[in-house]
Design an enzyme around this catalytic site. Sequence first.
Site, PDB file in Angstrom:
ATOM      1  N   THR A 158     -27.634 -40.422   6.580  1.00 55.69           N
ATOM      2  CA  THR A 158     -26.691 -39.313   6.630  1.00 55.69           C
ATOM      3  C   THR A 158     -25.329 -39.781   6.120  1.00 55.69           C
ATOM      4  O   THR A 158     -25.007 -40.970   6.171  1.00 55.69           O
ATOM      5  CB  THR A 158     -26.574 -38.751   8.060  1.00 55.69           C
ATOM      6  OG1 THR A 158     -26.316 -39.825   8.969  1.00 55.69           O
ATOM      7  CG2 THR A 158     -27.866 -38.068   8.476  1.00 55.69           C
TER       8      THR A 158
ATOM      9  N   THR B 240     -21.864 -39.782   6.776  1.00 52.02           N
ATOM     10  CA  THR B 240     -20.888 -40.602   7.498  1.00 52.02           C
ATOM     11  C   THR B 240     -21.480 -41.945   7.894  1.00 52.02           C
ATOM     12  O   THR B 240     -20.820 -42.986   7.806  1.00 52.02           O
ATOM     13  CB  THR B 240     -20.385 -39.863   8.751  1.00 52.02           C
ATOM     14  OG1 THR B 240     -19.772 -38.635   8.349  1.00 52.02           O
ATOM     15  CG2 THR B 240     -19.389 -40.699   9.526  1.00 52.02           C
ATOM     16  N   CYS B 241     -22.743 -41.929   8.299  1.00 49.93           N
ATOM     17  CA  CYS B 241     -23.402 -43.159   8.735  1.00 49.93           C
ATOM     18  C   CYS B 241     -23.514 -44.167   7.596  1.00 49.93           C
ATOM     19  O   CYS B 241     -23.274 -45.364   7.773  1.00 49.93           O
ATOM     20  CB  CYS B 241     -24.794 -42.845   9.281  1.00 49.93           C
ATOM     21  SG  CYS B 241     -24.819 -41.595  10.586  1.00 49.93           S
ATOM     22  N   SER B 242     -23.869 -43.677   6.413  1.00 51.64           N
ATOM     23  CA  SER B 242     -24.091 -44.559   5.272  1.00 51.64           C
ATOM     24  C   SER B 242     -22.810 -44.986   4.580  1.00 51.64           C
ATOM     25  O   SER B 242     -22.718 -46.098   4.056  1.00 51.64           O
ATOM     26  CB  SER B 242     -25.001 -43.870   4.241  1.00 51.64           C
ATOM     27  OG  SER B 242     -26.301 -43.687   4.770  1.00 51.64           O
TER      28      SER B 242
END
Length: 247
Positions: free
Chosen positions: A48, A50-52
């Site tokens: 996703t 923001t996570c990446s």
Amino acid sequence: MEHSNREGQRVPQVTFKTREGSQWKDVSTNDLFQGKTVVVFALPGAYTPTCSSSHVPRYNELGPVFQANGVDQVLCISVNDAFVMDAWAKDQNAENVRFISDGNGDFAAGMGMLVDKSDIGFGKRSWRYSMLVKDGVIEKMFIEPDKPGDPFEVSDADTMLHYINPQAKEPEFVTIFTRDGCPHCIRAKAMLKERGIAFEEIKTGQGTGVSSRTLRAITGRSTVPQVFIGGRHIGGADDLAHYFGVA
């Protein structure tokens, strides 16, 4: 929904189904936390945005600083299956973070952090948070505020590092522009490796997408290597040797 702060409590006792090579391996809570100081950051899903782009990369960048400040391991936990987490770990190239699959959401549920994201087709996922765990006991939690969407305000790596040591010295990030077959590039990289300095290598030349014109626009020079340390242009291999005080 108010997410529970569990500071002072022990982490949930669960068994994670992980992949080691081509084999399944059960990893228990005790395996991960017993006798160790561990930083955990949990997030809604692999790959996703923001996570990446933010959450994982910054924890990975600061991995050596966490280690220098007494942290044994940094864990990324998400409600995804082990195959997805393994593929994401390879894609992120995050050697300072261990990716753990909480496939059934047992850990998230035990933490009181399992949330329903069915509205976006995710099903049950983890709320975003981070925590410092010492010998299985949660010392500190940073829980994202209860807002619509996917807030990312307090569970970041810098907030955690500042809690552990407000005076912690961040690493100076190093980038080196190189070209295949360049002996001076090999020499410059060797100088960095000898000093245990991690670096990002950007290859130039045909087929790389970085032309000599691009190199000149960035560095003011068309020769390689070109080294940057902490945002400062050092120059070529001889310049790097001078920077390190090597005759």
